[in-house]
Design a protein around this motif. Sequence first.
Motif, PDB file in Angstrom:
ATOM      1  N   ARG A 271       4.467   5.637   0.139  1.00  0.00           N
ATOM      2  CA  ARG A 271       4.247   5.933   1.555  1.00  0.00           C
ATOM      3  C   ARG A 271       3.545   7.271   1.769  1.00  0.00           C
ATOM      4  NH1 ARG A 271       9.182   3.361   1.393  1.00  0.00           N
ATOM      5  NH2 ARG A 271      10.348   5.328   1.197  1.00  0.00           N
TER       6      ARG A 271
ATOM      7  N   TYR B 243       3.949   9.608  10.938  1.00  0.00           N
ATOM      8  CA  TYR B 243       5.149   9.260  11.679  1.00  0.00           C
ATOM      9  C   TYR B 243       5.144  10.007  13.009  1.00  0.00           C
ATOM     10  CZ  TYR B 243       6.659   7.996   6.928  1.00  0.00           C
ATOM     11  OH  TYR B 243       6.737   7.468   5.655  1.00  0.00           O
TER      12      TYR B 243
ATOM     13  N   ILE C 296      13.056  10.275   6.362  1.00  0.00           N
ATOM     14  CA  ILE C 296      12.756  10.722   7.724  1.00  0.00           C
ATOM     15  C   ILE C 296      14.067  11.025   8.441  1.00  0.00           C
ATOM     16  CG2 ILE C 296      11.627  10.126   9.898  1.00  0.00           C
ATOM     17  CD1 ILE C 296      10.130   7.918   8.254  1.00  0.00           C
TER      18      ILE C 296
ATOM     19  N   ARG D 282       4.654   4.393  13.350  1.00  0.00           N
ATOM     20  CA  ARG D 282       4.011   4.919  12.150  1.00  0.00           C
ATOM     21  C   ARG D 282       2.645   4.269  11.968  1.00  0.00           C
ATOM     22  NH1 ARG D 282       7.803   1.391   9.861  1.00  0.00           N
ATOM     23  NH2 ARG D 282       6.883  -0.326   8.680  1.00  0.00           N
ATOM     24  N   SER D 283       1.800   4.951  11.213  1.00  0.00           N
ATOM     25  CA  SER D 283       0.481   4.436  10.865  1.00  0.00           C
ATOM     26  C   SER D 283       0.261   4.638   9.374  1.00  0.00           C
ATOM     27  CB  SER D 283      -0.606   5.171  11.656  1.00  0.00           C
ATOM     28  OG  SER D 283      -1.900   4.781  11.210  1.00  0.00           O
ATOM     29  N   THR D 284      -0.265   3.628   8.731  1.00  0.00           N
ATOM     30  CA  THR D 284      -0.564   3.721   7.296  1.00  0.00           C
ATOM     31  C   THR D 284      -2.070   3.704   7.035  1.00  0.00           C
ATOM     32  OG1 THR D 284      -0.334   1.308   7.078  1.00  0.00           O
ATOM     33  CG2 THR D 284       1.617   2.653   6.646  1.00  0.00           C
TER      34      THR D 284
ATOM     35  N   TRP E 298      -1.136   1.535  14.808  1.00  0.00           N
ATOM     36  CA  TRP E 298       0.244   2.005  14.812  1.00  0.00           C
ATOM     37  C   TRP E 298       1.185   0.819  15.012  1.00  0.00           C
ATOM     38  CZ3 TRP E 298       1.546   7.236  14.243  1.00  0.00           C
ATOM     39  CH2 TRP E 298       0.462   8.120  14.244  1.00  0.00           C
TER      40      TRP E 298
ATOM     41  N   SER F 269       1.397   8.447   4.998  1.00  0.00           N
ATOM     42  CA  SER F 269       1.760   7.746   6.230  1.00  0.00           C
ATOM     43  C   SER F 269       2.013   8.747   7.355  1.00  0.00           C
ATOM     44  CB  SER F 269       3.017   6.902   6.010  1.00  0.00           C
ATOM     45  OG  SER F 269       2.783   5.867   5.087  1.00  0.00           O
TER      46      SER F 269
ATOM     47  N   GLY G 159      10.806   4.460   5.182  1.00  0.00           N
ATOM     48  CA  GLY G 159       9.565   4.674   5.917  1.00  0.00           C
ATOM     49  C   GLY G 159       9.648   4.377   7.392  1.00  0.00           C
ATOM     50  N   GLY G 160      10.863   4.273   7.944  1.00  0.00           N
ATOM     51  CA  GLY G 160      11.018   4.025   9.367  1.00  0.00           C
ATOM     52  C   GLY G 160      11.256   2.582   9.733  1.00  0.00           C
TER      53      GLY G 160
ATOM     54  N   ASP H 166       3.805  12.087   5.761  1.00  0.00           N
ATOM     55  CA  ASP H 166       4.616  12.001   4.551  1.00  0.00           C
ATOM     56  C   ASP H 166       3.835  12.581   3.379  1.00  0.00           C
ATOM     57  OD1 ASP H 166       6.246  11.291   2.422  1.00  0.00           O
ATOM     58  OD2 ASP H 166       6.761   9.342   3.274  1.00  0.00           O
TER      59      ASP H 166
END
Length: 414
Positions: free
Chosen positions: A260, A265, A320, A284-286, A292, A263, A347-348, A254
């Motif tokens: 976000r 995806y 997304i 997703r991973s931040t 994840w 991030s 953000g999913g 992103d």
Amino acid sequence: MHTHFLGLLLLASISLPAAGQQKPTALPLTTAPAASWQASVAIHPKNPQNIVVATSPGSVYYTMDGGNSWKQTGNVPAVGEQGDTQLLSDGHGTFYYFQTNGPGITSCFTSRDGQIWEPATSVPMGANKRNERVGVTADAKGSLYLTYTQFDAYPSEDDACRSSIWMTKSSNGKKWSTPKEISQTPGRCNDVRRAASGSLAAIAADGKSYVAWLTGQTIFMDRSFDGSMWLSNDITITRLKAEPFYSEPTLLVDRAKGPRMGSLYMSWADTRSGKDDADIWFIRSTNYGDNWTSPQRINDDAAGQQYQPAMAVDPTTGVIYVLYFDRRESEGEGLATAVYLAWSDDGGNNFHNKKISTESFLGETALPERGYTGLAVQKGIIAAVWVQDLDGKPAVFTATTTQDALGVKQIATK
């Protein structure tokens, strides 16, 4: 749709039952061997009405009015009868079209609007190797990152024969860096499902670099925070439930300004819900890929096959989007297939799904792993492309819609 068929391609723009719908159009395309149909799409970042579609082998089409009318480009030659087709915009107004022929020689064409293309330049890859399954992305500055699978030999029955993921970079599509090996986990050469494949780079706005791929049904990732020093070990993301259907992973980052930003995806298809129930999954991973989320199902049907996802993130809004084939309307083992578009504005956490094809079509018995869907998004304009059967012949369809037409809500900020 049968990959051995020698037939006529059709490019069709599908009207959507929402505001901003287009008049249906169909354009006859060049006859070409259908050894490996692929389609890709890109949108001009400063003029989203300028959209380009590329199909394999060697056919490019453009529109200047958001998809209401299309024209074919005449000066892009085919470099081979089969291979990968990749099309993208660098974010500053240049389109890049990549073709890879059967032996693995990749050519890069450039254009400002998709109408006139400059002569191709070759991308350097490993000499005396088999180089295939190309993935291309651009960073926020417009530099290109091309990843690919390198086989020591292909096909090969030698158990010692390796396949691996490599990457090369370019600032303009003409001069490329010396390729660098990214993967540490070797793949096989004699079994496509054990080969390293499906690689794609994702570059954050601050330059952090990530590459994900599939080896032996395990999704791996590597990363570099300075663009040069990569991890000495591959990060294991998840293992696919891959029988009988699966897809290679798509990794995106992103880059939209907001909470976000940065991030990661990822989406793919597999049968972890059941052997006869392929679904589209999202994680997703931040924290740069260290951790994840648990796989979340994107499609909203009760049961049925969903496969071949393509994912895109709007660089201005962070919404997304995921395009995929859907067989929820089939009965039993039927192959009646439709095309759906899913989107998430948070953000999913949640996805909404909408059918965008007008009529169902006969899908493949063996589901394609890659190349049959493509998706691009810019400033709320969404352009989708896919390959399907049309009256017994392979056809390429495209549909263009908008964020407002889909009813995408105000972007969440928390």
